[in-house]
Design a protein around this motif. Structure first.
Motif, PDB file in Angstrom:
ATOM      1  N   LEU A   3      -2.297   6.999  -3.353  1.00  0.00           N
ATOM      2  CA  LEU A   3      -2.005   6.827  -1.933  1.00  0.00           C
ATOM      3  C   LEU A   3      -0.968   5.725  -1.718  1.00  0.00           C
ATOM      4  O   LEU A   3      -0.073   5.849  -0.869  1.00  0.00           O
ATOM      5  CB  LEU A   3      -3.296   6.517  -1.167  1.00  0.00           C
ATOM      6  CG  LEU A   3      -3.278   6.715   0.338  1.00  0.00           C
ATOM      7  CD1 LEU A   3      -2.765   8.112   0.696  1.00  0.00           C
ATOM      8  CD2 LEU A   3      -4.648   6.488   0.923  1.00  0.00           C
ATOM      9  N   SER A   4      -1.039   4.670  -2.497  1.00  0.00           N
ATOM     10  CA  SER A   4      -0.053   3.593  -2.419  1.00  0.00           C
ATOM     11  C   SER A   4       1.333   4.115  -2.791  1.00  0.00           C
ATOM     12  O   SER A   4       2.334   3.806  -2.134  1.00  0.00           O
ATOM     13  CB  SER A   4      -0.444   2.441  -3.342  1.00  0.00           C
ATOM     14  OG  SER A   4       0.536   1.441  -3.335  1.00  0.00           O
ATOM     15  N   LYS A   5       1.386   4.928  -3.839  1.00  0.00           N
ATOM     16  CA  LYS A   5       2.662   5.528  -4.256  1.00  0.00           C
ATOM     17  C   LYS A   5       3.201   6.460  -3.170  1.00  0.00           C
ATOM     18  O   LYS A   5       4.402   6.511  -2.915  1.00  0.00           O
ATOM     19  CB  LYS A   5       2.489   6.281  -5.568  1.00  0.00           C
ATOM     20  CG  LYS A   5       2.261   5.364  -6.753  1.00  0.00           C
ATOM     21  CD  LYS A   5       2.024   6.161  -8.015  1.00  0.00           C
ATOM     22  CE  LYS A   5       1.703   5.227  -9.182  1.00  0.00           C
ATOM     23  NZ  LYS A   5       1.375   5.967 -10.396  1.00  0.00           N
ATOM     24  N   HIS A   6       2.291   7.182  -2.521  1.00  0.00           N
ATOM     25  CA  HIS A   6       2.686   8.080  -1.442  1.00  0.00           C
ATOM     26  C   HIS A   6       3.340   7.294  -0.294  1.00  0.00           C
ATOM     27  O   HIS A   6       4.397   7.667   0.206  1.00  0.00           O
ATOM     28  CB  HIS A   6       1.473   8.852  -0.928  1.00  0.00           C
ATOM     29  CG  HIS A   6       1.703   9.552   0.375  1.00  0.00           C
ATOM     30  ND1 HIS A   6       2.456  10.697   0.478  1.00  0.00           N
ATOM     31  CD2 HIS A   6       1.290   9.253   1.641  1.00  0.00           C
ATOM     32  CE1 HIS A   6       2.499  11.076   1.751  1.00  0.00           C
ATOM     33  NE2 HIS A   6       1.799  10.222   2.466  1.00  0.00           N
ATOM     34  N   PHE A   7       2.703   6.196   0.127  1.00  0.00           N
ATOM     35  CA  PHE A   7       3.253   5.389   1.212  1.00  0.00           C
ATOM     36  C   PHE A   7       4.582   4.765   0.806  1.00  0.00           C
ATOM     37  O   PHE A   7       5.523   4.700   1.606  1.00  0.00           O
ATOM     38  CB  PHE A   7       2.265   4.298   1.643  1.00  0.00           C
ATOM     39  CG  PHE A   7       1.198   4.793   2.583  1.00  0.00           C
ATOM     40  CD1 PHE A   7       1.504   5.113   3.896  1.00  0.00           C
ATOM     41  CD2 PHE A   7      -0.107   4.945   2.149  1.00  0.00           C
ATOM     42  CE1 PHE A   7       0.522   5.570   4.764  1.00  0.00           C
ATOM     43  CE2 PHE A   7      -1.090   5.393   3.007  1.00  0.00           C
ATOM     44  CZ  PHE A   7      -0.776   5.716   4.317  1.00  0.00           C
ATOM     45  N   ALA A   8       4.707   4.324  -0.439  1.00  0.00           N
ATOM     46  CA  ALA A   8       5.964   3.739  -0.917  1.00  0.00           C
ATOM     47  C   ALA A   8       7.078   4.782  -0.916  1.00  0.00           C
ATOM     48  O   ALA A   8       8.210   4.502  -0.495  1.00  0.00           O
ATOM     49  CB  ALA A   8       5.776   3.157  -2.315  1.00  0.00           C
ATOM     50  N   LYS A   9       6.781   5.979  -1.367  1.00  0.00           N
ATOM     51  CA  LYS A   9       7.771   7.051  -1.396  1.00  0.00           C
ATOM     52  C   LYS A   9       8.189   7.443   0.024  1.00  0.00           C
ATOM     53  O   LYS A   9       9.380   7.655   0.287  1.00  0.00           O
ATOM     54  CB  LYS A   9       7.187   8.273  -2.134  1.00  0.00           C
ATOM     55  CG  LYS A   9       8.162   9.383  -2.341  1.00  0.00           C
ATOM     56  CD  LYS A   9       9.215   8.990  -3.345  1.00  0.00           C
ATOM     57  CE  LYS A   9      10.060  10.172  -3.731  1.00  0.00           C
ATOM     58  NZ  LYS A   9      11.116   9.825  -4.639  1.00  0.00           N
ATOM     59  N   THR A  10       7.241   7.509   0.929  1.00  0.00           N
ATOM     60  CA  THR A  10       7.540   7.830   2.319  1.00  0.00           C
ATOM     61  C   THR A  10       8.445   6.772   2.938  1.00  0.00           C
ATOM     62  O   THR A  10       9.412   7.092   3.630  1.00  0.00           O
ATOM     63  CB  THR A  10       6.243   7.954   3.139  1.00  0.00           C
ATOM     64  OG1 THR A  10       5.418   8.961   2.550  1.00  0.00           O
ATOM     65  CG2 THR A  10       6.523   8.311   4.577  1.00  0.00           C
ATOM     66  N   ARG A  11       8.162   5.505   2.690  1.00  0.00           N
ATOM     67  CA  ARG A  11       8.991   4.413   3.199  1.00  0.00           C
ATOM     68  C   ARG A  11      10.405   4.502   2.624  1.00  0.00           C
ATOM     69  O   ARG A  11      11.400   4.379   3.337  1.00  0.00           O
ATOM     70  CB  ARG A  11       8.355   3.064   2.872  1.00  0.00           C
ATOM     71  CG  ARG A  11       9.125   1.868   3.398  1.00  0.00           C
ATOM     72  CD  ARG A  11       8.435   0.531   3.112  1.00  0.00           C
ATOM     73  NE  ARG A  11       8.092   0.374   1.710  1.00  0.00           N
ATOM     74  CZ  ARG A  11       6.857   0.403   1.209  1.00  0.00           C
ATOM     75  NH1 ARG A  11       5.823   0.604   1.990  1.00  0.00           N
ATOM     76  NH2 ARG A  11       6.647   0.235  -0.078  1.00  0.00           N
TER      77      ARG A  11
END
Length: 105
Positions: A28-36
């Motif tokens: 989930l952290s990677k998902h938010f980083a990729k989205t940003r």
């Protein structure tokens, strides 16, 4: 028990996630980083695209105003000038285009 209760709970929990408090290597952290990161790239791309549009319109205006002196291009200049003003461009060619239109009236 209730149809959709688990989905509603998961959606509610996801809506209240604080990305900065997630474990560093979690999915989930990677998902938010990729989205940003994608958002930042999109902003840069949009800015470059707007700049490219402004430059193209400016070049078109230059060719209309200073190109063929025998033909009146007032309608095309007005059209290109409107497009340039919609992009909030501030440059010398706007004054030149307005003078061109003024001289042709």
């Amino acid at each position: 028990m209730w149809p959709g209760a688990l989905d509603a709970l998961a959606t509610g929990l996801y809506a209240h996630v604080q990305p900065e408090r997630l474990p560093y290597d979690s999915a989930l952290s990677k998902h938010f980083a990729k989205t940003r990161q994608l958002g930042e790239r999109t902003e840069k791309f949009d800015g470059r695209l707007d700049e490219l549009c402004r430059d193209t319109i400016k070049n078109t205006l230059i060719s209309l105003i200073y190109g063929d002196k025998d033909t009146d291009h007032s309608e095309a200049v007005r059209y290109e000038l409107d497009k340039l003003e919609k992009l909030d461009a501030q440059c010398w060619i706007i004054a030149a285009a307005e003078k061109y239109l003024e001289d042709r009236q």
